[in-house]
Design a protein around this motif. Structure first.
Motif, PDB file in Angstrom:
ATOM      1  N   VAL B 122       0.929  -1.149   0.114  1.00 26.79           N
ATOM      2  CA  VAL B 122       0.107  -0.063  -0.236  1.00 26.79           C
ATOM      3  C   VAL B 122       1.068   1.428   0.104  1.00 26.79           C
ATOM      4  CG1 VAL B 122      -1.943   1.150   1.158  1.00 26.79           C
ATOM      5  CG2 VAL B 122      -1.807  -1.167   1.259  1.00 26.79           C
ATOM      6  N   GLN B 123       2.119   1.208   0.943  1.00 23.55           N
ATOM      7  CA  GLN B 123       2.851   2.478   0.751  1.00 23.55           C
ATOM      8  C   GLN B 123       3.433   2.659  -0.526  1.00 23.55           C
ATOM      9  OE1 GLN B 123       5.188   0.545   4.155  1.00 23.55           O
ATOM     10  NE2 GLN B 123       4.901   2.752   5.209  1.00 23.55           N
ATOM     11  N   VAL B 124       3.973   1.397  -1.209  1.00 23.03           N
ATOM     12  CA  VAL B 124       4.407   1.716  -2.551  1.00 23.03           C
ATOM     13  C   VAL B 124       3.609   2.358  -3.453  1.00 23.03           C
ATOM     14  CG1 VAL B 124       5.521   0.486  -4.486  1.00 23.03           C
ATOM     15  CG2 VAL B 124       6.126  -0.184  -2.253  1.00 23.03           C
ATOM     16  N   ARG B 125       2.183   1.889  -3.327  1.00 20.21           N
ATOM     17  CA  ARG B 125       1.226   2.274  -4.415  1.00 20.21           C
ATOM     18  C   ARG B 125       0.963   3.861  -4.005  1.00 20.21           C
ATOM     19  NH1 ARG B 125      -4.376   0.583  -3.104  1.00 20.21           N
ATOM     20  NH2 ARG B 125      -4.269   2.419  -1.868  1.00 20.21           N
ATOM     21  N   ASN B 126       1.002   4.155  -2.841  1.00 19.93           N
ATOM     22  CA  ASN B 126       0.756   5.699  -2.476  1.00 19.93           C
ATOM     23  C   ASN B 126       1.823   6.500  -2.874  1.00 19.93           C
ATOM     24  OD1 ASN B 126      -1.534   5.029  -1.158  1.00 19.93           O
ATOM     25  ND2 ASN B 126      -1.054   4.838   0.854  1.00 19.93           N
ATOM     26  N   ARG B 127       3.101   6.082  -2.715  1.00 18.29           N
ATOM     27  CA  ARG B 127       4.166   6.903  -3.061  1.00 18.29           C
ATOM     28  C   ARG B 127       4.183   7.073  -4.420  1.00 18.29           C
ATOM     29  NH1 ARG B 127       8.261   3.889   1.150  1.00 18.29           N
ATOM     30  NH2 ARG B 127       7.397   4.983   3.022  1.00 18.29           N
ATOM     31  N   LEU B 128       3.662   5.870  -5.347  1.00 18.66           N
ATOM     32  CA  LEU B 128       3.883   5.992  -6.693  1.00 18.66           C
ATOM     33  C   LEU B 128       2.527   7.318  -7.129  1.00 18.66           C
ATOM     34  CD1 LEU B 128       3.821   2.463  -8.242  1.00 18.66           C
ATOM     35  CD2 LEU B 128       5.580   4.281  -8.166  1.00 18.66           C
ATOM     36  N   ILE B 129       1.682   7.231  -6.551  1.00 19.88           N
ATOM     37  CA  ILE B 129       0.715   8.177  -6.806  1.00 19.88           C
ATOM     38  C   ILE B 129       1.257   9.462  -6.358  1.00 19.88           C
ATOM     39  CG2 ILE B 129      -1.705   9.029  -6.205  1.00 19.88           C
ATOM     40  CD1 ILE B 129      -2.363   6.028  -5.850  1.00 19.88           C
ATOM     41  N   LEU B 214      18.115   9.475  -3.826  1.00 22.12           N
ATOM     42  CA  LEU B 214      17.969   8.479  -4.617  1.00 22.12           C
ATOM     43  C   LEU B 214      16.417   7.905  -4.601  1.00 22.12           C
ATOM     44  CD1 LEU B 214      20.856   6.191  -3.555  1.00 22.12           C
ATOM     45  CD2 LEU B 214      20.474   7.129  -5.885  1.00 22.12           C
ATOM     46  N   SER B 215      15.758   8.041  -3.673  1.00 17.32           N
ATOM     47  CA  SER B 215      14.152   7.929  -3.447  1.00 17.32           C
ATOM     48  C   SER B 215      13.566   8.772  -4.216  1.00 17.32           C
ATOM     49  CB  SER B 215      13.928   7.643  -1.953  1.00 17.32           C
ATOM     50  OG  SER B 215      12.412   7.302  -1.890  1.00 17.32           O
ATOM     51  N   LEU B 216      13.816   9.927  -3.957  1.00 16.23           N
ATOM     52  CA  LEU B 216      13.019  10.884  -4.833  1.00 16.23           C
ATOM     53  C   LEU B 216      12.946  10.874  -6.321  1.00 16.23           C
ATOM     54  CD1 LEU B 216      11.492  13.640  -4.226  1.00 16.23           C
ATOM     55  CD2 LEU B 216      13.638  14.954  -4.256  1.00 16.23           C
ATOM     56  N   LEU B 217      14.324  10.867  -6.733  1.00 15.26           N
ATOM     57  CA  LEU B 217      14.668  11.010  -8.201  1.00 15.26           C
ATOM     58  C   LEU B 217      14.084   9.363  -8.838  1.00 15.26           C
ATOM     59  CD1 LEU B 217      15.981  12.311 -10.488  1.00 15.26           C
ATOM     60  CD2 LEU B 217      17.736  10.664 -10.258  1.00 15.26           C
ATOM     61  N   GLY B 218      14.178   8.368  -7.992  1.00 20.36           N
ATOM     62  CA  GLY B 218      13.547   7.020  -8.231  1.00 20.36           C
ATOM     63  C   GLY B 218      12.153   7.004  -8.540  1.00 20.36           C
ATOM     64  N   TYR B 219      11.445   7.624  -7.550  1.00 15.36           N
ATOM     65  CA  TYR B 219       9.972   7.689  -7.881  1.00 15.36           C
ATOM     66  C   TYR B 219       9.744   8.662  -8.950  1.00 15.36           C
ATOM     67  CZ  TYR B 219       8.623   4.460  -4.121  1.00 15.36           C
ATOM     68  OH  TYR B 219       8.405   3.638  -3.267  1.00 15.36           O
ATOM     69  N   GLY B 220      10.507   9.726  -9.148  1.00  8.12           N
ATOM     70  CA  GLY B 220      10.253  10.799 -10.202  1.00  8.12           C
ATOM     71  C   GLY B 220      10.346   9.844 -11.775  1.00  8.12           C
ATOM     72  N   LEU B 221      10.976   8.880 -11.539  1.00 13.17           N
ATOM     73  CA  LEU B 221      11.087   7.823 -12.742  1.00 13.17           C
ATOM     74  C   LEU B 221       9.737   7.459 -13.245  1.00 13.17           C
ATOM     75  CD1 LEU B 221      14.548   6.232 -12.718  1.00 13.17           C
ATOM     76  CD2 LEU B 221      13.918   8.140 -14.165  1.00 13.17           C
ATOM     77  N   PHE B 222       9.002   7.358 -12.125  1.00 12.53           N
ATOM     78  CA  PHE B 222       7.390   6.589 -12.473  1.00 12.53           C
ATOM     79  C   PHE B 222       6.763   7.330 -13.768  1.00 12.53           C
ATOM     80  CE2 PHE B 222       2.889   6.295 -11.494  1.00 12.53           C
ATOM     81  CZ  PHE B 222       2.707   5.019 -11.704  1.00 12.53           C
TER      82      PHE B 222
END
Lengths: 236, 339
Positions: B122-129, B214-222
């Motif tokens: 759920v956390q991953v999904r929320n962060r993707l959104i 890393l986390s910020l840019l990684g999720y930015g790749l979505f």
């Protein structure tokens, strides 16, 4: 063929809290029973013909193939893992994917090394991911399961090549379309089969709330392989 | 262990005990040598360990001798037994330690990384959104989850999408494989740009850690993944530009908003966010056009029939890379001018 022998563990579980005080000198005799064999140990592989050895290993590999094709929740694939089956499947798949493009350089078909690396690198990444997420499965067990579960995709590759061979050179569009649809169906079926089988074997070792996180890379892995198979075309 | 034992031992004969002690010391060394010859092979590691162990034992023995000198009490027969027991215990302990350290080294790296993969679906999904929703809050530092599961999976997804794009566009790469290029591009961008922005953030005194970057840019790749997945399959240039502006822009804006909220001062904000936005948007542009399927129909109308689709080769890469560099330099220069 390595065996993870876990049956002995309970025997020695109680020994962990035995402590020997320092006053007692460590002495005594350690006798190794050299000649006393129980009937189970008499089976020796030292003096059997090589053919028997190879056949026995092949039979073990074949049994695991059956397990993949009927993925019941059995742990046979996990208990005695081996990497012969994955190697066989991987080499077969890579050779078949290589196939047509040996002579023409600019063909888009993947090279042998590429397929080989994708399969091994992919399964190592999936395994590390499942370890990082808190899975309780050993490294090579996971590699074994992922490797064996390529079997449906290898079969699909074989079927695709047969379909491509059966298509005549000067086929009209309708014929090609039917062939393509057939290939899509075959690859999709084998892809879902692979994913389902590997999930059935691996899911039990994962924490219940994180199964989706573990399944996603597996899905991606088989999807890439399936997609490579689907887009394979023999160079004319 | 038994050194204290030996000290407690009371022997009344000074010189005999002293001789005993010396003999014991040399005797133990001889035993060690024998053991070394028997058990260890010619491996240098083993030799090193043995050497260290011998040194340690010598030190222990010296200590024991020193204490005995002070006490004036010496080891007798019981002391010999104690020494032997100590040696055996030492041996066992060392062997156990070696095994344990081997096993530990194997899993240590995994255990170090484990906290960063501690997420729920759920956390991953929320962060993707959330990666697509810029938050207009720049007075208070926005929270960035330090987590690597999502970024890793997004990078791998992007590798798969790039492979698809390269394959359908008929990209030919000499002296390399498609797979290697795709992995190199994605991981290179993720790690390289994260480190670069982290370095800039360090210069600009922004409050962000490498992990958060890393986390910020990684999720930015979505956003990139979504855009590329759509546009590698649906070939409309207008659609791509629309998606590039909307989805790519949203994910870039989100990162920019986070960075702004964690930086103080106008110029640092401009430098940091300008370079990040330029790099992020241009990377998407590059990925799209480097590995995009040329629609044959357009080519036919432009250049006449029977021309095979353009096959892009790796030689194209330096031009685009230099254009990215140029843009970055320009933005930096503009930022510097505004100072």
């Amino acid at each position: 063929m390595a065996e993870v022998d876990e049956s002995n563990k309970p025997l020695f579980a109680g020994l962990s809290d035995v402590s020997i005080s320092e006053d007692i000198p460590v002495e005594g005799e350690i006798s190794v029973p050299v000649n006393s064999q129980n009937p189970d140990d008499e089976f020796s592989t030292l003096d059997e013909p090589v053919k028997d050895t190879i056949l026995r290993d092949l039979r073990a590999v074949g049994k695991k193939f059956v397990h993949v094709m009927y993925p019941k929740k059995s742990s046979a694939l996990l208990r005695d893992w081996d990497l012969w089956g994955p190697l066989l499947l991987c080499v077969t798949l890579a050779l078949m994917l290589q196939g047509g493009s040996a002579d023409s350089k600019d063909d888009g078909n993947p090279q042998f090394a590429e397929v080989f690396v994708i399969i091994w690198f992919g399964s190592i990444v999936i395994t590390l991911n499942s370890k990082l997420l808190g899975g309780t499965i050993s490294f090579f067990q996971s590699l074994c399961v992922l490797g064996y579960c390529i079997l449906p995709l290898t079969v699909a590759m074989l079927l695709c090549r047969l379909l491509l061979m059966m298509t005549p050179e000067k086929a009209n569009n309708a014929f090609e379309l039917i062939g393509f649809i057939l290939r899509v169906v075959v690859v999709t079926a084998s892809f879902s089969w692979s994913t389902y089988a590997s999930t059935a074997f691996l899911a039990d070792s994962q924490p219940a709330n994180r199964k989706a996180l573990v399944v996603y890379p597996i899905f991606l892995f088989y999807f890439v392989i399936g997609w490579m198979i689907l887009t394979f075309a023999t160079s004319s | 262990m038994s050194a204290s034992e030996g000290n407690k031992n009371t022997n009344t004969e000074p010189w005999g005990g002293f001789d005993d002690n010396i003999i014991q010391g040399s005797g133990s060394a001889v035993i060690d040598m024998e053991n070394m010859d028997d058990t260890s092979g010619s491996s240098f590691e083993d030799m090193g360990e043995m050497h260290q162990r011998m040194k340690e034992e010598e030190e222990v023995a010296a200590e024991a001798a020193a204490t005995e000198d002070e006490d004036g009490e010496f080891l007798g027969m019981k002391g010999l037994k104690g020494q032997l027991g100590r040696q055996v215990a030492d041996e066992v302990w060392q062997a156990g330690k070696r095994q344990a350290s081997k096993a530990f080294n194997l899993y240590a790296n995994i255990d170090i990384l484990r906290p960063y993969f501690d997420v729920e679906p759920v956390q991953v999904r929320n962060r993707l959104i959330e990666s697509m929703i810029p938050v207009r809050m720049i007075n208070f530092p926005q929270k960035v989850a330090g987590e690597l599961y999502g970024p890793m999976m997004l990078v791998f997804t992007m590798v798969a999408i790039l492979l698809h794009g390269m394959k359908t566009s008929g990209t030919v790469i000499r002296e390399g494989t498609l797979m290697g290029t795709a992995i190199g591009t994605c991981f290179g961008y993720w790690l390289g740009v994260s480190s670069f922005i982290y370095f800039l953030a360090y210069l600009c005194n922004a409050q962000i850690t490498m992990l958060q970057m890393l986390s910020l840019l990684g999720y930015g790749l979505f956003g990139h993944c979504v855009v590329l997945f759509v546009t590698y399959n649906v070939h409309f240039h207008s659609l791509f530009y629309l998606l590039w502006l909307v989805i790519g822009g949203l994910s870039t804006l989100r990162m920019v908003a986070v960075l702004i909220s964690r930086t103080v001062g106008q110029t640092p904000r401009l430098i940091l966010c300008g370079s990040l936005a330029a790099l992020h948007m241009l990377f998407l542009l590059y990925l799209h056009f480097a590995y995009h399927k040329m629609v044959e129909g357009i080519l036919d109308t432009l250049e006449g029939p029977n021309i095979p689709p353009i096959q892009r080769v790796a030689r194209d890469l330096p031009n685009l890379a230099s254009s990215v560099v140029n843009a970055t330099v320009k933005s930096l220069a503009a930022a510097a001018h505004s100072q």
